[in-house]
Scaffold this active site. Structure first.
Site, short mmCIF file in Angstrom:
data_model
loop_
_atom_site.label_atom_id
_atom_site.label_comp_id
_atom_site.label_asym_id
_atom_site.label_seq_id
_atom_site.Cartn_x
_atom_site.Cartn_y
_atom_site.Cartn_z
N TYR A 40 -16.62 -90.87 -8.52
CA TYR A 40 -15.50 -90.67 -9.43
C TYR A 40 -14.28 -91.36 -8.84
O TYR A 40 -13.91 -91.09 -7.68
CB TYR A 40 -15.25 -89.17 -9.59
CG TYR A 40 -14.01 -88.80 -10.38
CD1 TYR A 40 -13.93 -89.04 -11.74
CD2 TYR A 40 -12.94 -88.15 -9.76
CE1 TYR A 40 -12.81 -88.67 -12.47
CE2 TYR A 40 -11.82 -87.77 -10.48
CZ TYR A 40 -11.77 -88.03 -11.83
OH TYR A 40 -10.65 -87.65 -12.54
N LEU A 60 -10.42 -92.15 -9.34
CA LEU A 60 -9.10 -91.97 -9.97
C LEU A 60 -7.97 -92.35 -9.02
O LEU A 60 -7.09 -93.13 -9.38
CB LEU A 60 -8.95 -90.50 -10.40
CG LEU A 60 -7.60 -90.09 -10.98
CD1 LEU A 60 -7.31 -90.85 -12.27
CD2 LEU A 60 -7.55 -88.57 -11.23
N THR A 61 -8.01 -91.84 -7.80
CA THR A 61 -6.92 -92.04 -6.84
C THR A 61 -6.77 -93.49 -6.43
O THR A 61 -7.76 -94.22 -6.23
CB THR A 61 -7.17 -91.17 -5.59
OG1 THR A 61 -7.23 -89.79 -5.98
CG2 THR A 61 -6.07 -91.35 -4.56
N GLY A 87 -1.37 -96.16 -4.30
CA GLY A 87 -0.02 -95.80 -4.72
C GLY A 87 0.04 -94.76 -5.81
O GLY A 87 1.11 -94.48 -6.36
N GLY A 124 -1.58 -90.98 -6.24
CA GLY A 124 -2.40 -89.85 -5.87
C GLY A 124 -2.17 -88.70 -6.82
O GLY A 124 -2.78 -88.60 -7.88
N SER A 169 -15.43 -90.92 -2.60
CA SER A 169 -16.64 -90.36 -1.98
C SER A 169 -17.89 -91.10 -2.44
O SER A 169 -18.08 -91.32 -3.64
CB SER A 169 -16.76 -88.88 -2.35
OG SER A 169 -15.74 -88.13 -1.74
N GLY A 202 -12.97 -78.39 -13.93
CA GLY A 202 -14.23 -77.97 -13.33
C GLY A 202 -14.33 -78.34 -11.87
O GLY A 202 -14.90 -77.60 -11.06
N ARG A 226 -20.71 -60.30 21.91
CA ARG A 226 -19.83 -60.79 22.97
C ARG A 226 -19.06 -59.62 23.59
O ARG A 226 -18.41 -58.85 22.88
CB ARG A 226 -18.84 -61.81 22.39
CG ARG A 226 -17.77 -62.30 23.34
CD ARG A 226 -18.32 -63.16 24.44
NE ARG A 226 -17.24 -63.82 25.17
CZ ARG A 226 -17.41 -64.43 26.34
NH1 ARG A 226 -18.61 -64.48 26.89
NH2 ARG A 226 -16.40 -65.01 26.94
N GLU A 258 -8.80 -82.92 -5.51
CA GLU A 258 -8.83 -82.33 -6.85
C GLU A 258 -7.45 -81.80 -7.26
O GLU A 258 -7.33 -80.84 -8.02
CB GLU A 258 -9.87 -81.19 -6.93
CG GLU A 258 -11.28 -81.58 -6.52
CD GLU A 258 -11.97 -82.50 -7.49
OE1 GLU A 258 -11.33 -82.94 -8.46
OE2 GLU A 258 -13.16 -82.80 -7.29
#
Length: 432
Positions: free
Chosen positions: A175, A177-178, A181, A183, A210, A292, A319, A415
């Site tokens: 995907y 989008l970003t 310049g 974000g 990603s 989503g 511990r 996101e």
């Protein structure tokens, strides 16, 4: 897989639904035996209780799905989580095994191989998978979002071609989008697509993508019109297209089991037929996906926090310092109680937002933003406190808590940053 198939014979209808896309015989049985009883996934019984028990309040069908996802996570992912992280391995084979259980297209329609579950079901599954590896599950959520976008906004021809390939994960999605310049201010994106006859000529770049370089399908938001959100269009690009290239593999704090690169387009020619939706609809598609996506990514924080809380409790019991277990100190007991409270509250908000999305509730944007903000902040605190309870051991890569911490830190950024979530929530209040 054969063993899973044999066990599936006694499972309820929902489990058949998500096994069926990967198995033609089971799919045929499903269509013939369940045709008269099939119901819309959003109409499933609404859970009434959320607790520290991750299965509390779920239907029997949801418990079956959750159990299968958790077993897969602990058997196929968790033993490899550290190796994938330290050696930066993108475990494509394991992802395709997950797709064999229906996890590649969880909330995509069934007619072309999707699993057809609800967003609540998907959240439950993503939370369970994140017990085994947050980074790998996070990529799976992104792939699912890409598949859903094609299924929801694509033409019948696009759905018929791409959904089966995406559901099986024969083709992997990214995907985009970003930009370097653009974000949080996504509507200001500058990647340009100029139409020339039967194709677009695309120039620009996308950042922090990603899977980039190793995935096959790229949904890219480009500017085909004027300034602002109405000038944005969604295009499907395929790896290998002339003019499409990728930047260097980024070195990251976490999410190391999935590659991250820039996606670069230099006079890249894309057929007009690759428009997803219609021209000018891209921003709306992107925002619909993010609602989503915020639930999905918050769900991965839940899984990491649940596992980290369990690890902390076990460590405190074994511990010993000053002649007694750390679990006997009131300070640690109070901390553990707060961690559990934060986790249950986070899960409640995430599942509530998922139900809102399933039912198209008018406050969906607000509730998804609240859930993402609250869950990712509080779950990070839970994991961080778990690390503290482990002392110096928690800082070692021999122990999984530090990786959970690194892998969920980015959930407060992507996101939509948690600061943007606060803006959206405040806007929804002030605009009423």
């Amino acid at each position: 897989m054969a063993a899973i198939m044999r066990r599936s014979l006694s499972l309820p209808r929902t489990v058949y639904r998500y096994l069926a896309p990967a198995h033609p015989v089971l799919s045929a049985c499903l269509q013939s035996t369940l045709a008269d009883t099939d119901t819309d996934t959003a109409s499933y019984t609404v859970p009434v209780v959320t607790s520290l028990d991750i299965s509390a309040g779920l239907t029997e069908e949801q418990k079956e799905m959750q159990s299968m996802a958790l077993n897969f996570a602990m058997n196929e992912m968790y033993p490899n989580m550290s190796t994938w992280d330290q050696e930066e391995i993108f475990p494509v084979d394991v992802l395709r095994n997950a797709a064999g259980l229906g996890f590649g297209a969880l909330y995509t329609r069934m007619d072309y191989g999707g699993t057809g579950l609800s967003r609540l079901d998907a959240s439950i599954i993503f939370e369970a998978l994140s017990h085994g590896c947050v980074s790998t599950t996070a990529y799976l959520t992104i792939h699912n979002m890409v598949c859903w976008m094609i299924d929801t906004f694509g033409t019948e021809e696009q759905r018929e071609h791409w959904v089966p390939l995406m559901a099986s994960m024969d083709k992997l999605g990214s995907y985009c989008l970003t930009e370097p310049g653009a974000g949080s201010d996504a509507a200001s994106l500058s990647t340009m697509a100029r139409r020339e006859g039967g194709h677009f000529v695309v120039n620009g770049s996308k950042a922090f993508i990603s899977g980039a370089g190793e995935t096959d399908v790229y949904l890219i938001m480009v500017r085909t019109g004027g300034a602002g959100s109405k000038g944005i269009t969604c295009l499907l690009l395929e790896k290998g297209m002339k003019g499409l290239s990728f930047g260097k593999k980024e070195k990251k704090m976490g999410w190391n089991s999935q590659p991250t690169r820039a996606v670069i387009m230099e006079d890249c020619e894309v057929p007009v037929e690759n428009v997803i939706g219609v021209e000018g609809q891209g921003f709306n598609i992107a925002m619909a996906g993010l609602n989503g996506g915020r639930i999905n990514i918050a769900s991965t924080s839940l899984g990491a926090a649940q596992h980290s809380l369990q690890l902390a409790a076990e460590h405190l019991k074994v511990r010993k310092q000053f002649g007694r277990p750390l679990a006997d100190t009131q300070h640690n007991q109070f901390k553990l109680a707060k961690m559990a409270t934060q986790l249950v509250a986070s899960r409640s908000m995430v599942r509530n937002a998922a139900r809102a999305l399933d039912s198209s509730h008018p406050d969906t944007v607000q509730l998804c933003s609240m859930a993402k903000l609250f869950a990712t902040d509080n779950c990070f605190e839970v994991v961080n406190q778990s690390l503290q309870m482990h002392g110096g051991y928690g800082y070692l890569k021999d122990y999984p808590v530090e990786q959970f911490l690194r892998d969920i830190r980015v959930n407060q950024i992507l996101e939509g940053t948690n600061q943007v979530m606060q803006m959206l929530i405040a806007r929804s209040i002030l605009n009423k």
